[in-house]
Design an enzyme around this catalytic site. Structure first.
Site, PDB file in Angstrom:
ATOM      1  N   LYS A  13      53.877  28.643   1.455  1.00 21.25           N
ATOM      2  CA  LYS A  13      53.490  27.503   0.867  1.00 21.25           C
ATOM      3  C   LYS A  13      54.800  26.585   0.564  1.00 21.25           C
ATOM      4  O   LYS A  13      54.911  25.377   1.080  1.00 21.25           O
ATOM      5  CB  LYS A  13      52.963  27.294  -0.674  1.00 21.25           C
ATOM      6  CG  LYS A  13      51.791  28.289  -0.732  1.00 21.25           C
ATOM      7  CD  LYS A  13      51.264  28.138  -2.223  1.00 21.25           C
ATOM      8  CE  LYS A  13      52.029  28.998  -3.368  1.00 21.25           C
ATOM      9  NZ  LYS A  13      52.111  30.435  -3.082  1.00 21.25           N
ATOM     10  N   ARG A  88      48.093  27.326 -11.317  1.00 22.81           N
ATOM     11  CA  ARG A  88      47.971  28.875 -11.028  1.00 22.81           C
ATOM     12  C   ARG A  88      46.633  29.280 -11.613  1.00 22.81           C
ATOM     13  O   ARG A  88      46.507  30.534 -11.608  1.00 22.81           O
ATOM     14  CB  ARG A  88      49.168  29.425 -11.373  1.00 22.81           C
ATOM     15  CG  ARG A  88      50.010  29.863 -10.033  1.00 22.81           C
ATOM     16  CD  ARG A  88      51.187  30.765 -10.709  1.00 22.81           C
ATOM     17  NE  ARG A  88      51.676  31.537  -9.736  1.00 22.81           N
ATOM     18  CZ  ARG A  88      52.924  31.259  -9.023  1.00 22.81           C
ATOM     19  NH1 ARG A  88      53.133  29.873  -8.855  1.00 22.81           N
ATOM     20  NH2 ARG A  88      53.595  32.046  -8.172  1.00 22.81           N
ATOM     21  N   ARG A 127      61.804  39.653   1.885  1.00 23.80           N
ATOM     22  CA  ARG A 127      62.130  38.173   1.838  1.00 23.80           C
ATOM     23  C   ARG A 127      63.581  38.147   0.903  1.00 23.80           C
ATOM     24  O   ARG A 127      63.665  38.745   0.069  1.00 23.80           O
ATOM     25  CB  ARG A 127      61.208  37.345   0.940  1.00 23.80           C
ATOM     26  CG  ARG A 127      61.509  36.062   0.541  1.00 23.80           C
ATOM     27  CD  ARG A 127      60.262  35.201   0.314  1.00 23.80           C
ATOM     28  NE  ARG A 127      60.055  35.318  -1.330  1.00 23.80           N
ATOM     29  CZ  ARG A 127      58.894  34.728  -1.839  1.00 23.80           C
ATOM     30  NH1 ARG A 127      58.432  33.728  -1.121  1.00 23.80           N
ATOM     31  NH2 ARG A 127      58.771  34.843  -2.995  1.00 23.80           N
ATOM     32  N   ARG A 154      64.994  38.256  -4.793  1.00 22.51           N
ATOM     33  CA  ARG A 154      64.677  37.894  -6.049  1.00 22.51           C
ATOM     34  C   ARG A 154      63.989  39.210  -6.774  1.00 22.51           C
ATOM     35  O   ARG A 154      63.488  39.901  -6.269  1.00 22.51           O
ATOM     36  CB  ARG A 154      63.205  37.054  -5.960  1.00 22.51           C
ATOM     37  CG  ARG A 154      63.933  35.318  -5.878  1.00 22.51           C
ATOM     38  CD  ARG A 154      62.633  34.650  -5.379  1.00 22.51           C
ATOM     39  NE  ARG A 154      61.359  34.855  -6.308  1.00 22.51           N
ATOM     40  CZ  ARG A 154      60.219  34.211  -6.251  1.00 22.51           C
ATOM     41  NH1 ARG A 154      60.375  32.995  -5.252  1.00 22.51           N
ATOM     42  NH2 ARG A 154      59.297  34.322  -6.740  1.00 22.51           N
ATOM     43  N   ARG A 165      52.066  40.803  -8.625  1.00 20.50           N
ATOM     44  CA  ARG A 165      51.945  39.421  -8.499  1.00 20.50           C
ATOM     45  C   ARG A 165      50.612  39.169  -7.701  1.00 20.50           C
ATOM     46  O   ARG A 165      49.773  38.233  -7.832  1.00 20.50           O
ATOM     47  CB  ARG A 165      53.056  38.906  -7.866  1.00 20.50           C
ATOM     48  CG  ARG A 165      54.177  38.476  -8.731  1.00 20.50           C
ATOM     49  CD  ARG A 165      55.522  38.589  -7.775  1.00 20.50           C
ATOM     50  NE  ARG A 165      55.610  37.398  -7.181  1.00 20.50           N
ATOM     51  CZ  ARG A 165      56.301  37.331  -6.151  1.00 20.50           C
ATOM     52  NH1 ARG A 165      57.114  38.477  -5.818  1.00 20.50           N
ATOM     53  NH2 ARG A 165      56.654  36.170  -5.355  1.00 20.50           N
TER      54      ARG A 165
HETATM   55  P1  ADP Z   1      55.807  33.211  -5.762  1.00 15.07           P
HETATM   56  O1  ADP Z   1      54.648  32.037  -5.363  1.00 15.07           O
HETATM   57  O2  ADP Z   1      56.399  33.579  -4.466  1.00 15.07           O
HETATM   58  O3  ADP Z   1      55.218  34.226  -6.514  1.00 15.07           O
HETATM   59  P2  ADP Z   1      56.903  31.078  -7.386  1.00 15.07           P
HETATM   60  O4  ADP Z   1      58.500  30.886  -7.062  1.00 15.07           O
HETATM   61  O5  ADP Z   1      55.902  30.204  -7.120  1.00 15.07           O
HETATM   62  O6  ADP Z   1      56.627  32.358  -6.674  1.00 15.07           O
HETATM   63  O7  ADP Z   1      56.743  31.675  -9.054  1.00 15.07           O
HETATM   64  C1  ADP Z   1      57.492  32.778  -9.575  1.00 15.07           C
HETATM   65  C2  ADP Z   1      57.288  32.975 -10.819  1.00 15.07           C
HETATM   66  O8  ADP Z   1      57.354  31.865 -11.583  1.00 15.07           O
HETATM   67  C3  ADP Z   1      55.772  33.466 -11.018  1.00 15.07           C
HETATM   68  O9  ADP Z   1      55.471  34.913 -10.787  1.00 15.07           O
HETATM   69  C4  ADP Z   1      55.434  33.101 -12.470  1.00 15.07           C
HETATM   70  O10 ADP Z   1      56.055  34.213 -13.519  1.00 15.07           O
HETATM   71  C5  ADP Z   1      56.180  31.786 -12.510  1.00 15.07           C
HETATM   72  N1  ADP Z   1      55.461  30.670 -12.209  1.00 15.07           N
HETATM   73  C6  ADP Z   1      55.583  29.721 -11.212  1.00 15.07           C
HETATM   74  N2  ADP Z   1      54.560  28.622 -11.163  1.00 15.07           N
HETATM   75  C7  ADP Z   1      53.767  29.067 -12.446  1.00 15.07           C
HETATM   76  C8  ADP Z   1      52.935  28.612 -13.104  1.00 15.07           C
HETATM   77  N3  ADP Z   1      52.072  27.266 -12.550  1.00 15.07           N
HETATM   78  N4  ADP Z   1      52.308  28.855 -13.946  1.00 15.07           N
HETATM   79  C9  ADP Z   1      52.942  30.064 -14.817  1.00 15.07           C
HETATM   80  N5  ADP Z   1      53.771  30.885 -14.296  1.00 15.07           N
HETATM   81  C10 ADP Z   1      54.358  30.133 -12.995  1.00 15.07           C
END
Ligand code: ADP
Ligand code: ZN
Length: 208
Positions: A13, A88, A127, A154, A165
């Site tokens: 994404k 999400r 990654r 990360r 996840r």
């Molecule tokens: P990825 O899509 O690679 O899991 P992101 O960078 O989008 O990683 O998100 C990392 C973390 O940030 C998620 O695992 C969650 O804990 C938190 N997070 C990100 N966006 C949201 C959201 N919209 N609602 C709740 N938690 C979020």
């Protein structure tokens, strides 16, 4: 264009968002990036969010929703935005719709970048992410090609967190595919191809 990106963690994404930003100048709103910036700054929100993120769990809705609301109010987001990592879950999607409606705006499309779990696990475990700008690349790249920053793994890209996840994605986020189908704005592309090939498909499916 006001766009939501859907897809598992590691589906690509962020990469597709970056390409759209470069070509069309939409504002890229990544809640993961916003949250990691909050963690790095040590703000109260960052301190609260960190535990959830490290465990691969969603951060509580009200924290994330406030971040997004603020960001949507900024000047660059008025011309069009790409939401990456938000919504999400259904509660976030419903809040987003009503927030946009209050502003006299709406979503033009929800784009699913579709990639199978097996592929995701391989991608995430190798990654690396730039500490400075968030750019991602496979392991072996030690210096960010975009800004020269340090590439690191990360905490939530470690094997024990990845499966969690993915489970969170399937139970909480994937239902949004049906949600946006119901609103007749869902588009989907096969994300298991080279990024440029996926991007050509993204543009075609968005009519860009
Ligand atoms: P990825 O899509 O690679 O899991 P992101 O960078 O989008 O990683 O998100 C990392 C973390 O940030 C998620 O695992 C969650 O804990 C938190 N997070 C990100 N966006 C949201 C959201 N919209 N609602 C709740 N938690 C979020
Ligand atoms: Zn960088």
């Amino acid at each position: 264009m006001n766009l939501v990106l859907l897809g598992a963690p590691g589906a690509g994404k962020g990469t597709q968002a970056q390409k759209l930003v470069e070509e069309f100048g939409f504002a890229h709103i990544s809640t993961g990036d916003l949250l990691r910036a909050a963690v790095k700054s040590g703000s109260p929100l960052g301190v609260e969010a960190k535990g959830y993120m490290d465990a691969g769990q969603l951060v509580p809705d009200e924290l994330v929703i406030n971040l997004v609301k603020e960001r949507l109010g900024e000047k660059d987001a008025q011309e069009g935005f790409i939401l990456d990592g938000f919504p999400r879950n259904t509660a976030q999607a419903v809040t987003l719709d009503s927030e946009l409606a209050d502003l006299g705006r709406s979503l033009d499309a929800a784009l699913l970048v579709d990639v199978k779990d097996e592929v995701i696990v391989g991608r995430l475990s190798s990654r690396r992410t730039c500490r400075n700008c968030g750019y991602t690349a496979p392991a072996g790249v030690d210096v960010c090609p975009r800004c020269g920053g340090e590439m690191y793994q990360r905490d939530d890209d470690k094997p024990e967190t990845i499966q969690h996840r993915l489970d969170t994605y399937h139970t909480q986020t994937e239902p949004l595919v049906q949600y946006y189908k119901g609103h007749s704005i869902l588009k989907a592309v096969d994300g298991d191809r080279p990024a440029d090939v996926v991007y050509a498909d993204v543009k075609a499916s968005l009519g860009l």
